[in-house]
Design an enzyme around this catalytic site. Structure first.
Site, PDB file in Angstrom:
ATOM      1  N   LYS A 280       0.836  -1.211   0.000  1.00  0.00           N
ATOM      2  CA  LYS A 280       0.000   0.000   0.000  1.00  0.00           C
ATOM      3  C   LYS A 280       0.869   1.260   0.000  1.00  0.00           C
ATOM      4  O   LYS A 280       0.653   2.170  -0.797  1.00  0.00           O
ATOM      5  CB  LYS A 280      -0.900   0.015   1.243  1.00  0.00           C
ATOM      6  CG  LYS A 280      -1.541   1.370   1.510  1.00  0.00           C
ATOM      7  CD  LYS A 280      -2.343   1.397   2.789  1.00  0.00           C
ATOM      8  CE  LYS A 280      -1.605   1.786   4.032  1.00  0.00           C
ATOM      9  NZ  LYS A 280      -1.476   3.204   4.351  1.00  0.00           N
TER      10      LYS A 280
ATOM     11  N   ARG B 167      -4.316  10.383   3.513  1.00  0.00           N
ATOM     12  CA  ARG B 167      -3.120  10.936   4.141  1.00  0.00           C
ATOM     13  C   ARG B 167      -2.061  11.193   3.055  1.00  0.00           C
ATOM     14  O   ARG B 167      -1.420  12.233   3.008  1.00  0.00           O
ATOM     15  CB  ARG B 167      -2.606   9.910   5.170  1.00  0.00           C
ATOM     16  CG  ARG B 167      -1.233  10.140   5.669  1.00  0.00           C
ATOM     17  CD  ARG B 167      -1.200  11.204   6.726  1.00  0.00           C
ATOM     18  NE  ARG B 167       0.179  11.569   7.048  1.00  0.00           N
ATOM     19  CZ  ARG B 167       0.534  12.739   7.513  1.00  0.00           C
ATOM     20  NH1 ARG B 167      -0.369  13.676   7.721  1.00  0.00           N
ATOM     21  NH2 ARG B 167       1.776  12.998   7.787  1.00  0.00           N
TER      22      ARG B 167
ATOM     23  N   ARG C  76       0.263  14.777  12.572  1.00  0.00           N
ATOM     24  CA  ARG C  76       1.362  14.305  11.720  1.00  0.00           C
ATOM     25  C   ARG C  76       1.800  15.450  10.818  1.00  0.00           C
ATOM     26  O   ARG C  76       1.278  15.660   9.740  1.00  0.00           O
ATOM     27  CB  ARG C  76       0.897  13.080  10.919  1.00  0.00           C
ATOM     28  CG  ARG C  76       0.607  11.895  11.838  1.00  0.00           C
ATOM     29  CD  ARG C  76      -0.131  10.782  11.137  1.00  0.00           C
ATOM     30  NE  ARG C  76       0.703  10.047  10.200  1.00  0.00           N
ATOM     31  CZ  ARG C  76       0.226   9.144   9.344  1.00  0.00           C
ATOM     32  NH1 ARG C  76      -1.072   8.878   9.309  1.00  0.00           N
ATOM     33  NH2 ARG C  76       1.031   8.515   8.527  1.00  0.00           N
ATOM     34  N   PRO C  77       2.799  16.238  11.292  1.00  0.00           N
ATOM     35  CA  PRO C  77       3.210  17.435  10.556  1.00  0.00           C
ATOM     36  C   PRO C  77       3.844  17.099   9.200  1.00  0.00           C
ATOM     37  O   PRO C  77       4.306  15.977   8.988  1.00  0.00           O
ATOM     38  CB  PRO C  77       4.253  18.075  11.481  1.00  0.00           C
ATOM     39  CG  PRO C  77       4.728  16.986  12.379  1.00  0.00           C
ATOM     40  CD  PRO C  77       3.605  15.993  12.498  1.00  0.00           C
ATOM     41  N   ILE C  78       3.853  18.081   8.290  1.00  0.00           N
ATOM     42  CA  ILE C  78       4.542  17.892   6.999  1.00  0.00           C
ATOM     43  C   ILE C  78       5.597  18.984   6.782  1.00  0.00           C
ATOM     44  O   ILE C  78       5.917  19.342   5.662  1.00  0.00           O
ATOM     45  CB  ILE C  78       3.543  17.830   5.809  1.00  0.00           C
ATOM     46  CG1 ILE C  78       2.641  19.060   5.756  1.00  0.00           C
ATOM     47  CG2 ILE C  78       2.715  16.565   5.842  1.00  0.00           C
ATOM     48  CD1 ILE C  78       1.926  19.205   4.406  1.00  0.00           C
ATOM     49  N   ASP C  79       6.115  19.494   7.912  1.00  0.00           N
ATOM     50  CA  ASP C  79       7.106  20.571   7.812  1.00  0.00           C
ATOM     51  C   ASP C  79       8.359  20.171   7.022  1.00  0.00           C
ATOM     52  O   ASP C  79       8.951  21.002   6.321  1.00  0.00           O
ATOM     53  CB  ASP C  79       7.508  21.049   9.227  1.00  0.00           C
ATOM     54  CG  ASP C  79       8.028  19.897  10.083  1.00  0.00           C
ATOM     55  OD1 ASP C  79       7.265  18.936  10.300  1.00  0.00           O
ATOM     56  OD2 ASP C  79       9.196  19.936  10.497  1.00  0.00           O
ATOM     57  N   GLN C  80       8.765  18.901   7.090  1.00  0.00           N
ATOM     58  CA  GLN C  80       9.973  18.478   6.374  1.00  0.00           C
ATOM     59  C   GLN C  80       9.728  18.408   4.857  1.00  0.00           C
ATOM     60  O   GLN C  80      10.630  18.649   4.067  1.00  0.00           O
ATOM     61  CB  GLN C  80      10.469  17.119   6.884  1.00  0.00           C
ATOM     62  CG  GLN C  80      10.860  17.140   8.349  1.00  0.00           C
ATOM     63  CD  GLN C  80      11.936  18.177   8.637  1.00  0.00           C
ATOM     64  OE1 GLN C  80      13.018  18.167   8.048  1.00  0.00           O
ATOM     65  NE2 GLN C  80      11.630  19.097   9.539  1.00  0.00           N
TER      66      GLN C  80
ATOM     67  N   ASP D  54       4.228   0.397  12.091  1.00  0.00           N
ATOM     68  CA  ASP D  54       2.925  -0.065  11.590  1.00  0.00           C
ATOM     69  C   ASP D  54       2.585  -1.470  12.098  1.00  0.00           C
ATOM     70  O   ASP D  54       1.445  -1.917  11.963  1.00  0.00           O
ATOM     71  CB  ASP D  54       2.891  -0.035  10.056  1.00  0.00           C
ATOM     72  CG  ASP D  54       3.024   1.385   9.533  1.00  0.00           C
ATOM     73  OD1 ASP D  54       2.742   2.328  10.287  1.00  0.00           O
ATOM     74  OD2 ASP D  54       3.416   1.548   8.365  1.00  0.00           O
TER      75      ASP D  54
ATOM     76  N   ARG E 262      -8.546   0.196   4.298  1.00  0.00           N
ATOM     77  CA  ARG E 262      -7.532   1.050   3.675  1.00  0.00           C
ATOM     78  C   ARG E 262      -6.201   0.322   3.489  1.00  0.00           C
ATOM     79  O   ARG E 262      -5.374   0.733   2.693  1.00  0.00           O
ATOM     80  CB  ARG E 262      -7.297   2.309   4.541  1.00  0.00           C
ATOM     81  CG  ARG E 262      -8.493   3.244   4.571  1.00  0.00           C
ATOM     82  CD  ARG E 262      -8.158   4.552   5.233  1.00  0.00           C
ATOM     83  NE  ARG E 262      -6.885   5.009   4.729  1.00  0.00           N
ATOM     84  CZ  ARG E 262      -5.903   5.506   5.475  1.00  0.00           C
ATOM     85  NH1 ARG E 262      -6.065   5.629   6.753  1.00  0.00           N
ATOM     86  NH2 ARG E 262      -4.788   5.900   4.938  1.00  0.00           N
TER      87      ARG E 262
HETATM   88  N1  EPU Z   1       7.392  13.965  10.835  1.00  0.00           N
HETATM   89  C1  EPU Z   1       7.634  15.279  11.124  1.00  0.00           C
HETATM   90  N2  EPU Z   1       7.636  16.177  10.088  1.00  0.00           N
HETATM   91  C2  EPU Z   1       7.398  15.805   8.806  1.00  0.00           C
HETATM   92  C3  EPU Z   1       7.148  14.462   8.525  1.00  0.00           C
HETATM   93  C4  EPU Z   1       7.144  13.557   9.559  1.00  0.00           C
HETATM   94  O1  EPU Z   1       7.855  15.656  12.281  1.00  0.00           O
HETATM   95  O2  EPU Z   1       7.419  16.685   7.924  1.00  0.00           O
HETATM   96  C5  EPU Z   1       7.398  12.969  11.938  1.00  0.00           C
HETATM   97  C6  EPU Z   1       6.040  12.304  12.101  1.00  0.00           C
HETATM   98  O3  EPU Z   1       5.188  13.044  12.934  1.00  0.00           O
HETATM   99  C7  EPU Z   1       6.414  10.963  12.690  1.00  0.00           C
HETATM  100  C8  EPU Z   1       7.762  10.670  12.020  1.00  0.00           C
HETATM  101  O4  EPU Z   1       8.261  11.911  11.565  1.00  0.00           O
HETATM  102  O5  EPU Z   1       6.587  11.071  14.071  1.00  0.00           O
HETATM  103  C9  EPU Z   1       7.707   9.681  10.864  1.00  0.00           C
HETATM  104  O6  EPU Z   1       6.763  10.129   9.904  1.00  0.00           O
HETATM  105  P1  EPU Z   1       6.890   9.786   8.351  1.00  0.00           P
HETATM  106  O7  EPU Z   1       6.894  11.057   7.591  1.00  0.00           O
HETATM  107  O8  EPU Z   1       8.009   8.837   8.146  1.00  0.00           O
HETATM  108  O9  EPU Z   1       5.526   9.068   8.103  1.00  0.00           O
HETATM  109  P2  EPU Z   1       4.580   9.240   6.864  1.00  0.00           P
HETATM  110  O10 EPU Z   1       5.378   9.357   5.614  1.00  0.00           O
HETATM  111  O11 EPU Z   1       3.554  10.254   7.129  1.00  0.00           O
HETATM  112  C10 EPU Z   1       4.516   6.693   6.296  1.00  0.00           C
HETATM  113  C11 EPU Z   1       3.418   5.660   6.189  1.00  0.00           C
HETATM  114  C12 EPU Z   1       2.896   5.338   7.577  1.00  0.00           C
HETATM  115  C13 EPU Z   1       4.050   4.861   8.453  1.00  0.00           C
HETATM  116  C14 EPU Z   1       5.183   5.882   8.448  1.00  0.00           C
HETATM  117  C15 EPU Z   1       6.419   5.423   9.207  1.00  0.00           C
HETATM  118  C16 EPU Z   1       2.441   6.276   4.075  1.00  0.00           C
HETATM  119  C17 EPU Z   1       1.304   6.894   3.383  1.00  0.00           C
HETATM  120  N3  EPU Z   1       2.344   6.219   5.384  1.00  0.00           N
HETATM  121  O12 EPU Z   1       3.885   7.829   6.876  1.00  0.00           O
HETATM  122  O13 EPU Z   1       1.979   4.278   7.388  1.00  0.00           O
HETATM  123  O14 EPU Z   1       3.593   4.697   9.768  1.00  0.00           O
HETATM  124  O15 EPU Z   1       5.577   6.184   7.090  1.00  0.00           O
HETATM  125  O16 EPU Z   1       6.918   4.245   8.656  1.00  0.00           O
HETATM  126  O17 EPU Z   1       3.395   5.817   3.468  1.00  0.00           O
HETATM  127  C18 EPU Z   1       0.165   2.912   7.939  1.00  0.00           C
HETATM  128  O18 EPU Z   1       0.408   2.281   6.899  1.00  0.00           O
HETATM  129  O19 EPU Z   1      -0.632   2.503   8.832  1.00  0.00           O
HETATM  130  C19 EPU Z   1       0.859   4.176   8.175  1.00  0.00           C
HETATM  131  C20 EPU Z   1       0.452   5.064   9.062  1.00  0.00           C
END
Ligand code: EPU
Length: 417
Positions: A22, A92, A121-125, A304, A396
Site C-alpha cells: 500500500k 493521508r 502528523r506534521p509535513i514541515d519536512q 505499523d 484502507r
Molecule cells: N514527521 C515530522 N515532520 C514531517 C514528517 C514527519 O515531524 O514533515 C514525523 C512524524 O510526525 C512521525 C515521524 O516523523 O513522528 C515519521 O513520519 P513519516 O513522515 O516517516 O511518516 P509518513 O510518511 O507520514 C509513512 C506511512 C505510515 C508509516 C510511516 C512510518 C504512508 C502513506 N504512510 O507515513 O503508514 O507509519 O511512514 O513508517 O506511506 C500505515 O500504513 O498505517 C501508516 C500510518
C-alpha cells in the site's frame, strides 16, 4: 455500518499470498504524473486508498485503466488544476500530489491530507524540501499552495528521516535543474521502490535505501512498466495472526529481508520461523516468552506493526514492554484491547503488556493498524463473538482480509447493520 464478526480460537492453517505494498502504491500512482507517456503498475493492492488515488488522477485528466492488480496510467493529457477539496481530503498520502505536481507543472494547490490521524502528523519536512528546491509554499484556507519559477537542485538535511518527505522531495527533484542531495533520508523499502520506478522512467537517482540520496534532475520522464514490492506490513500482520492463534501458516510473496526485525522478535518469543526465498512459514508453539520491542525507523521494528504486535504480546507469559520511537502516541488500540480483558497500561511512549486471556467484546478500530490489532485479538478468543467496527479503516490497508482469513480456517464474516 459494517462490522467484522469473529469467533476465534481456531489456529490459522494454510497459505496466504501477500499483495503489493500500500505505502508504495500510493506513492507510485502520483509518481506517474511526472511521465509524459503510459506507466503500467503491476502487483497493485485492491485497496480503497488506491481507488481514491485513481479518482484524483482522473480528475486531473489522466486516463486510468485498473484491472485486477494492474493499473495503466496515461498521464499525457494531465492538466494543472487546483485541488483544494475533493478526493485529496480522503487520503493521508495525497501529500505526494504536492511533489508530483510541483515536479511536472512547477505549481500545485492541494488540500491538506486526511487519512489515519492517530496523532498530529506534521509535513514541515516536506515543505522545507520544496522550499529548498526554490518553491514558495503557503497554507491558505486548509490547502497548500506551491509555486516555483523553476526548481533547482539543492542539499536538504531532513530533521527527521520521514518516509513521506523523502519520497516527496525525490518526486519534485526528479525534474528539477541540477543535483539534489537528501541527507538523513528515510531508508524504508518503499523508498527504494519509488526510486526504482522513477529510474525506469528516466530519472537518475542513486542511494535510495541509504541515508544519502542523490537525484540528478532531468527535463523529461517517460512511461514504463513496474511491479510493486510485496506489502511487508500486511505480511507481518498475517505472521502475527498465525502466531497469536498458535497456527501454522506459509506467508507467500514476501521479501524475507524486509521482515527481519519482526522474525527476530518472534524467534525470541519462541515462535517457529522458516524462511524461504519468497515466503516465510510461522509455526505457533504452546508457550511464548515475553519480549521488549522498540518500534524504530527501518530497518528497525516497523511502527505499523506495533499495534498488531501488542495483541500478540497479550498471548505471551509475563510482562512485555513495547515502545514506539516513531510516533509518540499511537496507542488507540490499547483501550479497546483492555475492553477485551487485556492487562495493558500506557506510560509515555510505551505500552506495558501483561500476558493473559482475552474475552470477546464489541470494539472499535480508530485507525488502520489498530483495526488489525483488534482482529488478531478477536482471533485468539474462542468463546463468544468479537465485533469490530471501524472497518473502513481496515479496508484502507488489507485487501481480501476476510476471504484470506477464512481461507486460513478462521470464522470471520462481515455484517452490515
Ligand atoms: N514527521 C515530522 N515532520 C514531517 C514528517 C514527519 O515531524 O514533515 C514525523 C512524524 O510526525 C512521525 C515521524 O516523523 O513522528 C515519521 O513520519 P513519516 O513522515 O516517516 O511518516 P509518513 O510518511 O507520514 C509513512 C506511512 C505510515 C508509516 C510511516 C512510518 C504512508 C502513506 N504512510 O507515513 O503508514 O507509519 O511512514 O513508517 O506511506 C500505515 O500504513 O498505517 C501508516 C500510518
Amino acid at each position: 455500518m459494517e462490522k467484522l464478526m469473529i469467533t476465534g480460537g481456531r489456529p490459522l492453517q494454510g497459505t496466504v499470498s501477500i499483495s503489493g505494498a500500500k505505502n508504495s502504491a500510493i506513492a507510485l500512482i502520483p509518481a506517474a504524473i511526472l511521465a509524459e507517456s503510459e506507466v503500467i503498475l503491476d502487483n497493485l493492492p485492491l485497496l480503497s486508498d488506491v481507488a481514491v488515488y485513481s479518482e484524483i488522477l482522473e480528475e486531473l485528466g489522466a486516463t486510468v485503466a485498473w484491472e485486477g492488480s494492474q493499473m495503466k496510467i496515461d498521464p499525457s493529457s494531465i492538466k494543472s488544476i487546483p485541488m483544494p477539496n475533493g478526493p485529496v481530503k480522503k487520503l493521508r498520502a495525497s501529500y505526494y500530489m504536492m511533489g508530483a505536481m510541483l515536479g511536472r507543472f512547477k505549481e500545485a494547490i492541494i488540500g491538506l491530507p486526511g487519512g489515519c490521524n492517530f496523532e498530529p502528523r506534521p509535513i514541515d519536512q516536506h515543505i522545507k524540501g520544496f522550499e529548498a528546491l526554490g518553491a514558495t509554499v503557503a497554507n491558505e484556507h486548509g490547502a497548500i499552495h506551491l509555486h516555483a519559477k523553476e526548481l533547482r537542485g539543492n542539499k536538504i538535511y531532513l530533521d527527521v528521516s520521514s518516509v513521506g518527505a523523502t519520497i516527496n522531495i525525490m518526486l519534485a527533484a526528479a525534474r528539477a535543474k541540477g543535483a539534489t542531495i537528501i541527507e538523513n533520508a528515510a531508508k524504508e523499502p518503499e523508498i527504494i521502490d519509488v526510486a526504482t520506478l522513477l529510474n525506469s522512467m528516466g530519472a537518475i537517482i542513486k542511494g535510495a535505501g541509504t541515508e544519502t540520496i542523490r537525484i540528478e534532475g532531468v527535463s523529461e520522464l517517460h512511461g514504463c512498466r513496474h511491479s510493486i514490492i510485496p506489502d511487508r506490513i500486511q505480511a507481518g500482520t498475517y505472521m502475527i495472526a498465525a502466531a497469536a492463534t498458535r497456527g501454522n501458516v506459509l506467508i507467500d510473496n514476501v521479501i524475507p529481508k524486509h521482515m527481519e526485525a519482526l522474525t527476530a522478535k518472534m524467534q525470541e518469543m519462541g515462535i517457529g520461523i522458516e524462511e524461504y526465498d519468497e515466503s516465510i512459514r510461522v509455526l505457533g508453539t504452546p508457550r511464548y516468552e515475553h519480549v521488549d520491542v522498540k518500534a524504530l525507523v527501518y530497518p528497525g521494528f516497523a511502527t505499523d506493526l506495533q499495534s498488531p504486535m501488542t495483541s500478540l504480546l497479550t498471548q505471551a507469559q509475563g510482562v512485555s514492554v513495547l515502545s514506539d520511537f516513531v510516533y509518540s502516541n499511537r496507542f488507540k488500540h490499547v483501550p479497546e484491547l483492555v475492553r477485551m480483558g487485556a492487562k495493558i497500561r500506557v506510560e509515555g511512549r510505551s505500552a506495558i503488556i501483561e500476558g493473559g486471556r482475552l474475552n470477546a467484546a464489541k470494539v472499535k478500530a480508530a485507525d488502520l493498524r489498530a483495526g488489525a490489532a483488534l482482529v488478531i485479538a478477536g482471533l485468539t478468543v474462542s468463546e463468544g463473538v468479537t465485533e469490530v467496527t471501524g472497518v473502513e479503516y481496515i479496508d484502507r490497508g488489507y485487501d481480501h482480509l476476510v476471504s484470506n482469513l477464512r481461507h486460513l480456517g478462521a470464522d470471520v464474516w462481515r455484517q452490515t447493520e
